[in-house]
Design a protein around this motif. Sequence first.
Motif, mmCIF file in Angstrom:
data_model
loop_
_atom_site.group_PDB
_atom_site.id
_atom_site.type_symbol
_atom_site.label_atom_id
_atom_site.label_comp_id
_atom_site.label_asym_id
_atom_site.label_seq_id
_atom_site.Cartn_x
_atom_site.Cartn_y
_atom_site.Cartn_z
ATOM 1 N N GLY A 20 -4.675 5.187 3.238
ATOM 2 C CA GLY A 20 -3.600 5.077 2.251
ATOM 3 C C GLY A 20 -2.467 4.151 2.630
ATOM 4 O O GLY A 20 -1.728 3.704 1.759
ATOM 5 N N PHE A 21 -2.303 3.822 3.931
ATOM 6 C CA PHE A 21 -1.103 3.024 4.255
ATOM 7 C C PHE A 21 -1.213 1.598 3.713
ATOM 8 O O PHE A 21 -0.211 0.961 3.446
ATOM 9 N N GLU A 22 -2.461 1.110 3.520
ATOM 10 C CA GLU A 22 -2.585 -0.241 2.983
ATOM 11 C C GLU A 22 -1.945 -0.340 1.594
ATOM 12 O O GLU A 22 -1.322 -1.334 1.253
ATOM 13 N N TYR A 23 -2.107 0.728 0.787
ATOM 14 C CA TYR A 23 -1.452 0.698 -0.525
ATOM 15 C C TYR A 23 0.073 0.621 -0.364
ATOM 16 O O TYR A 23 0.759 -0.118 -1.070
ATOM 17 N N ILE A 207 -0.957 10.338 -3.158
ATOM 18 C CA ILE A 207 -0.868 9.345 -4.243
ATOM 19 C C ILE A 207 -1.248 7.963 -3.712
ATOM 20 O O ILE A 207 -2.010 7.228 -4.349
ATOM 21 N N ALA A 208 -0.761 7.614 -2.518
ATOM 22 C CA ALA A 208 -1.116 6.313 -1.930
ATOM 23 C C ALA A 208 -2.622 6.244 -1.664
ATOM 24 O O ALA A 208 -3.258 5.212 -1.903
ATOM 25 N N GLN A 209 -3.201 7.350 -1.208
ATOM 26 C CA GLN A 209 -4.643 7.378 -0.944
ATOM 27 C C GLN A 209 -5.448 7.248 -2.243
ATOM 28 O O GLN A 209 -6.540 6.688 -2.255
ATOM 29 N N MET A 210 -4.872 7.769 -3.336
ATOM 30 C CA MET A 210 -5.537 7.644 -4.641
ATOM 31 C C MET A 210 -5.381 6.238 -5.216
ATOM 32 O O MET A 210 -6.301 5.677 -5.794
ATOM 33 N N LYS A 211 -4.168 5.681 -5.077
ATOM 34 C CA LYS A 211 -3.900 4.375 -5.700
ATOM 35 C C LYS A 211 -4.610 3.233 -4.981
ATOM 36 O O LYS A 211 -4.813 2.169 -5.556
#
Lengths: 222, 278
Positions: A20-23, A207-211
């Motif tokens: 998720g951190f890439e998002y 949310i970041a992991q989803m997006k």
Amino acid sequence: MLHQLVDTQFPTGAFSQSFGFEYLTFSGAVTDPASFQNWLADYLTEQLTYCEGLVIREVHQAPAPALAQVIQTWSAALYAQMLPKEMRYGNIQMGKQFSKLINQLLVDPQLQQYQTLVQEKVILPHSAIVFCLACRALQLTCTETLTNYYYMTLYNLTQNAVRGIPIGQTKGQQLIVALHPVITQAVAQTLALSVDEFGRTAPGLEIAQMKHQFLYSRSFMS
Amino acid sequence: MDLTQRKITGTLSLDVVARRQQSIPQDAYFQGAFKLMRPQHLDDTGQLMYCLLNPGGGYLDGDRYQMDIRVHDTADLYLTAQSATKIYKTPKDQVRQDCQIEVGDQGILEFTADPIIPFQDARYTQDQIIHLKATSALFLSEVLTPGWSQDMQGFQYDYLNLRTRIYLADKLQVWDALVLEPKVKPIHTVGLFADYTHYGSIYIVHPLIDPEVEAKFETIITDNHPEVYAGISQLNFPGLAIRILGNGTEAVQATIDSCQKLFRQALLGRENALFKKY
């Protein structure tokens, strides 16, 4: 052996996961060592501890006759807790590779049994459980197992941040040092949790992991 | 569980069955602090609508609530609530609500819970267990506000635990636990609430859900609700999880309303379905 497992070069595929951190790098929320460290600390204390950490503790402490059942129960819970699709896919791939590889390096009946459960599709593989079984085989205590797992996961993610954000190599190493007390604290907390506290995660992480799956250009698979 | 030791403050037990062209209550029992308004059929789909009330106005220290909702095969229920779930301060104990939901084959449940408002120094645990069949349909939503405190700062409650577990054909598929202790762990960090104050959660389950349907929901949220920060993901089965962060109940609720409207149109085929929030 343990040194090999926690090495970021150990080929489990962790180098292609950002969880998720890439998002957040794309959105501008995680762009430097300080903001990455904050994300990493949240990832450890709000997700890893209550999910993979608690499962490692339960599997590590399971008596041998009950082990297969304990693994089945917690594998199902672990994947039920992972709502973002890419988190499930990424972890299945890593777990599969890890289980296959470790069985070529260590001869251990419990690791063999795990590989059989995976091959027969009784469970979805997860590297937290594989790592735990390897540590059991190497006769590490639960505290040592958790400490090394947290260290390995955070180290891998930091190496990915060094390439992905990017942040400097030295900054990356400094960041890991700064997280040592946080890891120690997370291990103590994991050991003290009630089983009922399993599965806690936080919305900003999720949310970041989803997006992430909707990003146009991606260096990481999650 | 501590339910045997505690007196239950409010109980709700509801069975909805399909009869000819309409869904009807087979059994609707409530006592204590729960009250159901008279059921209605809002349109010609046969769906039964119930509105849940808490006549006391809010949950008090030590309160225990128990809800059992069964939507039998092919029955169709829309359950909503009237105002907000206020949890007043709990100096000695906590408030706990246990909710068991079953949806039968080709049954439909829409359950839009009203915003949770935890007051200063409140402790609240909510545990939902949902059993679905492979052909069940579900729309489940929840809103959490920063709560109320005298200084109007928000996040002055002690402890909040919202847990939802979903079983599909008796197999555990979703384990969702949101636990917040804002006095111990700051809320406004990148992993928790970032710069937002309100939280929303939606589960959408329907046999027809596929990546194309997921994309429709993603588009409607992105295009129509740019003010919220939201994520959507397909679950291990034909279902979607949606997480929302926003500033204000209205922004989060409007996103939920859009998704519910799309659920009705795209999945239930109710193009002109009456959509009315009580």
